[in-house]
Design an enzyme around this catalytic site. Structure first.
Site, PDB file in Angstrom:
ATOM      1  N   HIS A 197      38.739  32.416  44.091  1.00 18.93           N
ATOM      2  CA  HIS A 197      40.132  32.504  43.682  1.00 18.93           C
ATOM      3  C   HIS A 197      40.446  31.694  42.427  1.00 18.93           C
ATOM      4  O   HIS A 197      41.080  32.221  41.512  1.00 18.93           O
ATOM      5  CB  HIS A 197      41.104  32.203  44.818  1.00 18.93           C
ATOM      6  N   TYR A 240      42.109  32.479  38.301  1.00 16.77           N
ATOM      7  CA  TYR A 240      43.006  31.660  37.470  1.00 16.77           C
ATOM      8  C   TYR A 240      42.309  31.185  36.205  1.00 16.77           C
ATOM      9  O   TYR A 240      42.953  30.967  35.175  1.00 16.77           O
ATOM     10  CB  TYR A 240      43.592  30.502  38.273  1.00 16.77           C
ATOM     11  N   HIS A 250      45.096  46.614  42.037  1.00 16.36           N
ATOM     12  CA  HIS A 250      45.769  45.331  41.791  1.00 16.36           C
ATOM     13  C   HIS A 250      45.087  44.546  40.674  1.00 16.36           C
ATOM     14  O   HIS A 250      45.721  44.149  39.701  1.00 16.36           O
ATOM     15  CB  HIS A 250      45.792  44.504  43.084  1.00 16.36           C
ATOM     16  N   PHE A 251      43.764  44.333  40.803  1.00 12.27           N
ATOM     17  CA  PHE A 251      43.173  43.450  39.787  1.00 12.27           C
ATOM     18  C   PHE A 251      42.897  44.180  38.473  1.00 12.27           C
ATOM     19  O   PHE A 251      42.600  43.535  37.478  1.00 12.27           O
ATOM     20  CB  PHE A 251      41.974  42.654  40.319  1.00 12.27           C
ATOM     21  N   HIS A 252      43.053  45.508  38.470  1.00 13.09           N
ATOM     22  CA  HIS A 252      43.021  46.161  37.160  1.00 13.09           C
ATOM     23  C   HIS A 252      44.358  45.996  36.437  1.00 13.09           C
ATOM     24  O   HIS A 252      44.418  46.183  35.223  1.00 13.09           O
ATOM     25  CB  HIS A 252      42.617  47.633  37.287  1.00 13.09           C
ATOM     26  N   ARG A 306      37.818  50.783  48.714  1.00 11.78           N
ATOM     27  CA  ARG A 306      37.309  50.391  47.407  1.00 11.78           C
ATOM     28  C   ARG A 306      35.785  50.425  47.453  1.00 11.78           C
ATOM     29  O   ARG A 306      35.194  50.570  48.517  1.00 11.78           O
ATOM     30  CB  ARG A 306      37.804  48.994  47.047  1.00 11.78           C
ATOM     31  N   ARG A 307      35.148  50.284  46.310  1.00  5.77           N
ATOM     32  CA  ARG A 307      33.703  50.098  46.204  1.00  5.77           C
ATOM     33  C   ARG A 307      32.921  51.153  46.975  1.00  5.77           C
ATOM     34  O   ARG A 307      31.984  50.829  47.704  1.00  5.77           O
ATOM     35  CB  ARG A 307      33.312  48.737  46.755  1.00  5.77           C
TER      36      ARG A 307
END
Lengths: 158, 551
Positions: B225, B229, B376-378, B441-442
């Site tokens: 995590h 950041y 989300h993380f894209h 996913r994946r």
């Protein structure tokens, strides 16, 4: 350190909203018992087939518990045992799963049944099947070349 | 002294070190972007990979190159340039340490890449045990981290040198921010280094037979995590300090910017359990505690959002804007150095909101490991963060190579940002929607034995392929712009924009520079959040897992 008046208002509003949000999560978790699946029991991953309840995968009626049935799944690359199973409509079921090799996922598409299955650990959650139909069980954690072929089926029947 | 260093250019010798990192980063972008294109095409169901190449091998290439290599190398290069610019040219010793770090990280990257290309490490970029990759893959990743520690040492040495030379003065804002990100990285990488060196490497070499999966995952997510950041804070550096100067105004508040970075340092690390919410072996009360700590980063995020939009609005009003949103019209939309990062900021709003869903104790169960998470993380790393990196590239690369961003390139850069936004809207939007329907996913293309539910996901997968193809065009444009700025753009002076604080007279409180205090609190929070559940995982450990190669 100077802080603009509007920024103070914005932060007070934001932090209050955050506290309300976290309180809702907390009440749901500890008062209503909506905790994520977090079973603490373990199993020898080499002896899954001979350890109860994994020696008899499938649906079993139980008495004197908070749930009516136990549904046992064994995961291994790239299949679940049982490959399909029927569950009576409205049954309160404890799903119990583990894996014999690597990490797998256990997701029943279209429901909130979703948990990680890890070697050495037992994963559990209690759920009620209150909508009839055929549900796809699939592996949602990468486990190797056949990962996307790893499925099972739950039929909820009246 | 401060004034002199602000007006000067980054020393050419430091520029060379930064640029070395950027060459690696943009090579990773090109190859990783191609891997991404192949994935969305395969998953549309209309295309198959040639030569027996596996989907998961390509997925590993994509994740390792874009998630680990592009980000890490870009960040190290940007940190070095920012510190050299604001705290002065590196000493020869510092620069040598930097080069050693660069070469170690590059050798590690090549080792890991070769193993992935030989199909000896199709374990994805999270390499969850007990999927067993070749030992050289783990060793390569270790070297990338060790190399990054050398570069971290450079930042720390330069900061210490500046403080010695300027007693009682707060450090330059960009240096301060780079230092915070560096310290966070050093504390976080202890986790991944521990699992790789103590668990995975001996196991992949055959020295031990089994691996404890629960502990390995916990150490990984202790790192995983703060990693996100680590990607985000350099974008914040650009948003707080660079973008105001680009549009021609001042930094909203130097002190509040420092405070928000300190809060990120404190609350980025003791939060890994929110990635492990659906896992056995961890008591739900400890999961909940880390959920609370996770949500505390909402505070610095709100501070950041406020200060950015306050900057934009006060700039617009100083140019005579009226009405509630009139200031929007005054912003320099024709300047890619502003507009491309701005698209990133906008993407971060739904990205952050989605993140709150993911980290919520209960809602996580609806979306965990579905393609919602990929969507989300894209939005966060692959739009907000990466578009800001690109926005930095547009001026930093020509600054370092003694060239300029021409009007034509600026136009191309704007096109690039817009194409990215359009492509990502399709791809990420379709991912979010399919994820809510349960699509995992994946996973390679699959009809899941003809299941009716899986058939519903296919139109969304086609939309992802459309979006992904547009994104690949944007990647090609970006690589073209980078090559132009590095080698072909006309010689000249390109500004390194460093914003000054609105109120120069108000000095940032010196307590922000008290590292014993902030690192002390960081460590205490980590111990508080992790000690007991970690001891539980060790004491109640099941027999280890043998694992193996399953691809």
């Amino acid at each position: 350190m100077h802080m603009h008046k509007f920024e103070k208002i914005w932060l007070i509003f934001g932090v209050t909203a955050l506290l309300v949000f976290l309180t809702v999560l907390g009440v749901s978790a500890f008062y209503l018992g909506n905790q994520p699946p977090s079973c603490l029991a373990t199993v020898d991953p080499e002896k899954v087939d001979t350890t109860a309840p994994f020696n008899e995968p499938g649906l079993k009626k139980v008495e004197g518990k908070d749930w009516d049935y136990e549904l046992v799944f064994v995961a291994q690359a790239f299949a679940y045992t049982p490959g399909d199973v029927e569950v009576p409509l409205g049954a309160k079921v404890k799903v119990i799963a583990t894996t014999k090799d690597v990490i797998h996922g256990f997701e029943v598409a279209g429901t909130n049944i979703n948990m990680m299955v890890e070697p050495g650990y037992i994963s559990e959650l209690v759920t009620t099947f209150d909508k009839p139909g055929e549900y796809l069980v699939l592996c949602n954690e990468y486990c190797g070349s056949g990962h996307h072929m790893m499925t099972s089926k739950i039929k909820v029947v009246e | 002294m401060l004034k002199a260093s602000l007006s000067s250019k980054v020393d050419p010798r430091d520029a060379k070190l930064s640029m070395a990192h950027f060459y690696v980063a943009f090579t990773a972008l090109l190859v990783g972007g191609l891997a991404g294109l192949l994935q969305v095409l395969v998953r549309s169901g209309k295309f198959q990979l040639p030569f027996g190449i596996g989907y998961y091998q390509v997925l590993t290439v994509h994740g390792v190159l874009l998630g680990l290599v592009l980000t890490t190398f870009f960040i190290l290069g940007f940190h070095l340039a920012a510190v050299s610019k604001t705290s002065g040219t590196l000493t020869n010793k510092q620069r040598t340490v930097g080069w050693i770090g660069f070469w170690i990280a590059l050798v590690g990257t090549v080792m890991a890449a070769v193993m992935v290309l030989l199909n000896q490490a199709s374990v994805l970029f999270t390499f969850y045990a007990p999927l067993k990759a070749h030992a050289l893959f783990y060793l390569g990743l270790t070297l990338v981290v060790v190399g990054s520690w050398f570069n971290s040492a450079v930042i720390i040495m330069k900061y210490a040198e500046w403080r010695r030379a300027n007693p009682g003065q707060p450090s330059p804002l960009l240096t301060f921010m780079a230092l915070i990100n560096t310290l966070m990285w050093c504390v976080a990488t202890i986790g991944v280094a521990s699992t790789v060196l103590i668990q995975l490497l001996p196991w992949s070499l055959g020295i031990v037979d089994t691996v404890n999966v629960g502990i390995s995952r916990t150490l990984f997510w202790y790192f995983g995590h703060p990693l996100v950041y680590f990607w985000l804070l350099p974008a914040y550096m650009a948003w707080y300090v660079v973008v105001p100067k680009v549009i021609g105004t001042k930094v909203f508040s130097d002190s509040l910017a420092r405070m928000s970075f300190i809060l990120f340092l404190l609350f980025s690390i003791p939060v890994g359990f929110h990635h492990q919410l659906l896992e056995p072996g961890i008591d739900p009360a400890w999961k909940f505690l880390q959920v609370i700590l996770t949500f505390l980063v909402v505070i610095p995020s709100l501070m950041t959002a406020f200060s950015l939009f306050a900057t934009f609005e006060s700039f617009g009003r100083s140019k005579g804007a009226t009405g509630l949103f009139g200031w929007l019209k005054k912003l320099p939309w024709g300047d890619a150095r502003f507009t491309v990062p701005f698209i990133g900021m906008v993407a971060f709003i739904p990205g952050g909101a989605g993140g709150m869903v993911n980290a919520s104790h209960q809602m996580n169960q609806v979306v965990h490991n579905t393609i919602w998470v990929t969507g989300h993380f894209h939005l966060t790393v692959a739009t907000a963060v990466v578009l800001t990196y690109f926005g930095v590239t547009f001026w930093l690369v020509p600054h370092l190579t003694g060239r300029t961003l021409t009007k034509k390139m600026n136009k191309l850069a704007l096109t690039q940002g817009i194409l990215w936004a359009v492509g990502m809207t399709f791809m990420s939007g379709a991912m979010h929607a399919a994820g809510l329907l349960g699509a995992p996913r994946r996973s390679s293309f699959s009809e899941y034995g003809g299941a009716a539910q899986a058939a519903e996901w296919i139109p969304y997968q086609i939309a992802q392929a459309v979006g992904g193809s547009i994104l690949f065009i944007a990647v090609l444009l970006m690589v073209y712009i980078f090559i132009n700025l590095a080698f072909f753009a006309p010689k000249g002076e390109q500004e390194f924009p460093v914003g000054e604080a609105t109120n120069q007279a108000e000095k940032a409180p010196m307590v922000f520079e008290n590292w014993k205090l902030w690192l002390g609190i960081t460590v205490l929070l980590i111990l508080f959040a992790y000690t007991i559940p970690f001891i539980d995982l060790i004491q109640n450990a099941p027999p280890g897992a043998k694992g193996g190669r399953f691809w």
